[in-house]
Motif scaffolding. Structure first.
Motif, PDB file in Angstrom:
ATOM      1  N   THR A 115       0.870  -1.178   0.000  1.00  0.00           N
ATOM      2  CA  THR A 115       0.000   0.000   0.000  1.00  0.00           C
ATOM      3  C   THR A 115       0.913   1.236   0.000  1.00  0.00           C
ATOM      4  N   SER A 116       0.318   2.418   0.144  1.00  0.00           N
ATOM      5  CA  SER A 116       1.122   3.625   0.355  1.00  0.00           C
ATOM      6  C   SER A 116       1.839   3.477   1.700  1.00  0.00           C
ATOM      7  N   PRO A 117       3.032   4.067   1.821  1.00  0.00           N
ATOM      8  CA  PRO A 117       3.761   3.923   3.087  1.00  0.00           C
ATOM      9  C   PRO A 117       3.074   4.653   4.243  1.00  0.00           C
ATOM     10  N   HIS A 118       3.219   4.092   5.442  1.00  0.00           N
ATOM     11  CA  HIS A 118       2.646   4.780   6.612  1.00  0.00           C
ATOM     12  C   HIS A 118       3.714   5.376   7.525  1.00  0.00           C
ATOM     13  N   TYR A 119       4.994   5.043   7.294  1.00  0.00           N
ATOM     14  CA  TYR A 119       6.065   5.813   7.944  1.00  0.00           C
ATOM     15  C   TYR A 119       7.374   5.581   7.224  1.00  0.00           C
ATOM     16  N   CYS A 120       8.333   6.452   7.466  1.00  0.00           N
ATOM     17  CA  CYS A 120       9.660   6.307   6.897  1.00  0.00           C
ATOM     18  C   CYS A 120      10.646   6.164   8.038  1.00  0.00           C
ATOM     19  N   SER A 121      11.577   5.247   7.880  1.00  0.00           N
ATOM     20  CA  SER A 121      12.542   5.000   8.946  1.00  0.00           C
ATOM     21  C   SER A 121      13.780   4.349   8.350  1.00  0.00           C
ATOM     22  N   GLY A 122      14.473   3.553   9.137  1.00  0.00           N
ATOM     23  CA  GLY A 122      15.656   2.896   8.625  1.00  0.00           C
ATOM     24  C   GLY A 122      16.334   2.079   9.695  1.00  0.00           C
ATOM     25  N   GLY A 123      17.349   1.341   9.287  1.00  0.00           N
ATOM     26  CA  GLY A 123      18.095   0.481  10.206  1.00  0.00           C
ATOM     27  C   GLY A 123      19.203   1.265  10.884  1.00  0.00           C
ATOM     28  N   GLN A 124      19.361   1.018  12.184  1.00  0.00           N
ATOM     29  CA  GLN A 124      20.355   1.735  12.973  1.00  0.00           C
ATOM     30  C   GLN A 124      21.235   0.743  13.734  1.00  0.00           C
ATOM     31  N   VAL A 125      22.483   1.081  13.861  1.00  0.00           N
ATOM     32  CA  VAL A 125      23.424   0.244  14.612  1.00  0.00           C
ATOM     33  C   VAL A 125      23.265   0.506  16.113  1.00  0.00           C
ATOM     34  N   ASP A 172      14.833 -10.846  20.684  1.00  0.00           N
ATOM     35  CA  ASP A 172      15.897 -11.825  20.974  1.00  0.00           C
ATOM     36  C   ASP A 172      17.240 -11.332  20.451  1.00  0.00           C
ATOM     37  N   ALA A 173      17.201 -10.604  19.338  1.00  0.00           N
ATOM     38  CA  ALA A 173      18.437 -10.014  18.806  1.00  0.00           C
ATOM     39  C   ALA A 173      18.974  -8.990  19.808  1.00  0.00           C
ATOM     40  N   ARG A 174      18.061  -8.209  20.392  1.00  0.00           N
ATOM     41  CA  ARG A 174      18.473  -7.234  21.411  1.00  0.00           C
ATOM     42  C   ARG A 174      19.071  -7.936  22.626  1.00  0.00           C
ATOM     43  N   SER A 175      18.394  -9.011  23.090  1.00  0.00           N
ATOM     44  CA  SER A 175      18.903  -9.749  24.252  1.00  0.00           C
ATOM     45  C   SER A 175      20.300 -10.293  23.998  1.00  0.00           C
ATOM     46  N   ALA A 176      20.535 -10.747  22.760  1.00  0.00           N
ATOM     47  CA  ALA A 176      21.857 -11.292  22.420  1.00  0.00           C
ATOM     48  C   ALA A 176      22.930 -10.218  22.587  1.00  0.00           C
ATOM     49  N   LEU A 177      22.575  -8.993  22.245  1.00  0.00           N
ATOM     50  CA  LEU A 177      23.532  -7.886  22.402  1.00  0.00           C
ATOM     51  C   LEU A 177      23.756  -7.582  23.886  1.00  0.00           C
ATOM     52  N   VAL A 178      22.650  -7.461  24.612  1.00  0.00           N
ATOM     53  CA  VAL A 178      22.756  -7.082  26.030  1.00  0.00           C
ATOM     54  C   VAL A 178      23.552  -8.129  26.814  1.00  0.00           C
ATOM     55  N   SER A 179      23.391  -9.409  26.434  1.00  0.00           N
ATOM     56  CA  SER A 179      24.107 -10.457  27.173  1.00  0.00           C
ATOM     57  C   SER A 179      25.497 -10.721  26.606  1.00  0.00           C
ATOM     58  N   GLY A 180      25.915  -9.911  25.631  1.00  0.00           N
ATOM     59  CA  GLY A 180      27.296 -10.014  25.147  1.00  0.00           C
ATOM     60  C   GLY A 180      27.553 -11.138  24.171  1.00  0.00           C
ATOM     61  N   ARG A 181      26.504 -11.754  23.627  1.00  0.00           N
ATOM     62  CA  ARG A 181      26.718 -12.838  22.663  1.00  0.00           C
ATOM     63  C   ARG A 181      27.028 -12.318  21.265  1.00  0.00           C
ATOM     64  N   VAL A 182      26.723 -11.060  21.003  1.00  0.00           N
ATOM     65  CA  VAL A 182      27.050 -10.446  19.701  1.00  0.00           C
ATOM     66  C   VAL A 182      27.652  -9.065  19.975  1.00  0.00           C
ATOM     67  N   ASP A 183      28.274  -8.479  18.943  1.00  0.00           N
ATOM     68  CA  ASP A 183      28.896  -7.169  19.109  1.00  0.00           C
ATOM     69  C   ASP A 183      27.931  -6.023  18.811  1.00  0.00           C
ATOM     70  N   ALA A 184      26.944  -6.285  17.963  1.00  0.00           N
ATOM     71  CA  ALA A 184      26.037  -5.205  17.576  1.00  0.00           C
ATOM     72  C   ALA A 184      24.673  -5.766  17.187  1.00  0.00           C
ATOM     73  N   TRP A 185      23.707  -4.875  17.147  1.00  0.00           N
ATOM     74  CA  TRP A 185      22.335  -5.217  16.764  1.00  0.00           C
ATOM     75  C   TRP A 185      21.899  -4.137  15.781  1.00  0.00           C
ATOM     76  N   VAL A 186      21.261  -4.543  14.685  1.00  0.00           N
ATOM     77  CA  VAL A 186      20.729  -3.550  13.750  1.00  0.00           C
ATOM     78  C   VAL A 186      19.212  -3.705  13.719  1.00  0.00           C
ATOM     79  N   THR A 187      18.528  -2.590  13.974  1.00  0.00           N
ATOM     80  CA  THR A 187      17.063  -2.600  14.000  1.00  0.00           C
ATOM     81  C   THR A 187      16.518  -1.223  13.636  1.00  0.00           C
ATOM     82  N   ASP A 188      15.207  -1.096  13.658  1.00  0.00           N
ATOM     83  CA  ASP A 188      14.564   0.173  13.299  1.00  0.00           C
ATOM     84  C   ASP A 188      14.949   1.288  14.278  1.00  0.00           C
ATOM     85  N   ARG A 189      15.135   2.479  13.756  1.00  0.00           N
ATOM     86  CA  ARG A 189      15.593   3.579  14.621  1.00  0.00           C
ATOM     87  C   ARG A 189      14.588   3.927  15.719  1.00  0.00           C
ATOM     88  N   PHE A 190      13.297   3.718  15.462  1.00  0.00           N
ATOM     89  CA  PHE A 190      12.314   4.013  16.508  1.00  0.00           C
ATOM     90  C   PHE A 190      12.226   2.886  17.541  1.00  0.00           C
TER      91      PHE A 190
END
Ligand code: ARG
Length: 258
Positions: A115-125, A172-190
């Motif tokens: 459909t028409s977009p309902h918001y604009c955003s992007g991936g953030q480190v 779960d991707a966030r939890s992996a970062l917080v618990s030190g299993r990964v170096d970074a997480w990329v997700t929506d800026r909001f």
């Protein structure tokens, strides 16, 4: 007789297999209007866009879809499923529309109609180490992303990434970062903003945006009447101040594509 029985079983098997692979007929707008209820699927694990507040499905996209449906004169029946199942279900006619922060991509557009977009955003480190900020900083690093997302596609393209770890849920991707299993997480800026607000002491550090995208709802490929009806109602919600009020309440700013 025995042979006929076997033959029948074969026919039934083939019929069942065919019905599984063939896309069911999507409901055009007129059918949905006659029925009075639109079936909308989302994930419910991507705050602040779609998430559960206790047992109640809520979030910017949930409230927005309800405003749009109301303009269309329709009640909403919600379905909450894993992110991976959402677009596939459109092809099987299990629901009429999906709203779950999908970025409009060429690849997805082959399978569904946006459909028409309902918001604009992007991936953030996001990282725990403030030195990991840019796409270039991800070289040699292990990065967590949600399975099936545009974050996965974009991170895979960055040069020198050590490993991309997939998680069925973004939380779960966030939890992996917080618990030190990964170096970074990329997700929506909001989502990042929300994560910071809800856990200010988690030690997360916001980095740069690695790409931008337009986010839209999706309907079954070629369901043009439904897409047109939705787009018209969305435009009305965007014009009458209700979108602006909703966006201000969730984000403190207007997140529509400019
Ligand atoms: N914007 C990203 C994409 O298009 C992520 C969407 C994730 N949505 C969700 N409900 N978890 O793939």
């Amino acid at each position: 007789m025995k042979n006929i029985g076997r033959w029948m079983r074969y026919v039934l098997l083939v019929a069942a297999a065919l019905s599984g692979v063939m896309a069911a007929q999507a409901r055009p707008l007129a059918d949905i209007q006659k029925n009075g209820k639109i079936i909308i699927a989302t994930e419910g694990q991507f705050a602040p866009f779609n998430f559960f507040q206790g047992t109640k499905l809520s979030g910017f996209e949930v409230e927005l879809a309800e405003l749009v449906a109301k303009k269309m004169g329709l009640a909403v029946e919600w379905k909450a499923l894993g992110f991976d199942a959402l677009l596939a279900g459109l092809r099987q006619d299990r629901w009429d529309l999906v709203i779950a922060s999908h970025g409009i991509t060429e690849e997805r557009s082959k399978a569904v109609s946006f459909t028409s977009p309902h918001y604009c955003s992007g991936g953030q480190v996001v990282a725990m180490d403030a030195a990991i900020k840019t796409g270039a900083d991800l070289a040699g690093k292990v990065v967590a992303v949600q399975t099936g997302t545009t974050y996965l596609e974009s991170v895979k393209k960055l040069p020198g990434i050590k490993e991309v770890k997939n998680f069925p849920k973004d939380t779960d991707a966030r939890s992996a970062l917080v618990s030190g299993r990964v170096d970074a997480w990329v997700t929506d800026r909001f989502v990042v903003k929300q994560a910071f607000a809800s856990a200010p002491n988690a030690g997360l550090k916001a980095g740069d945006m690695v790409f931008i995208e337009q986010i839209a709802a999706a309907v079954a490929k070629g369901n043009t009447t439904l897409a047109a009806g939705y787009n018209k109602a969305l435009a009305e919600v965007m014009a009458d101040g209700s979108y602006a009020a909703l966006s201000a309440r969730y984000f403190g700013e207007d997140v529509r594509c400019k």
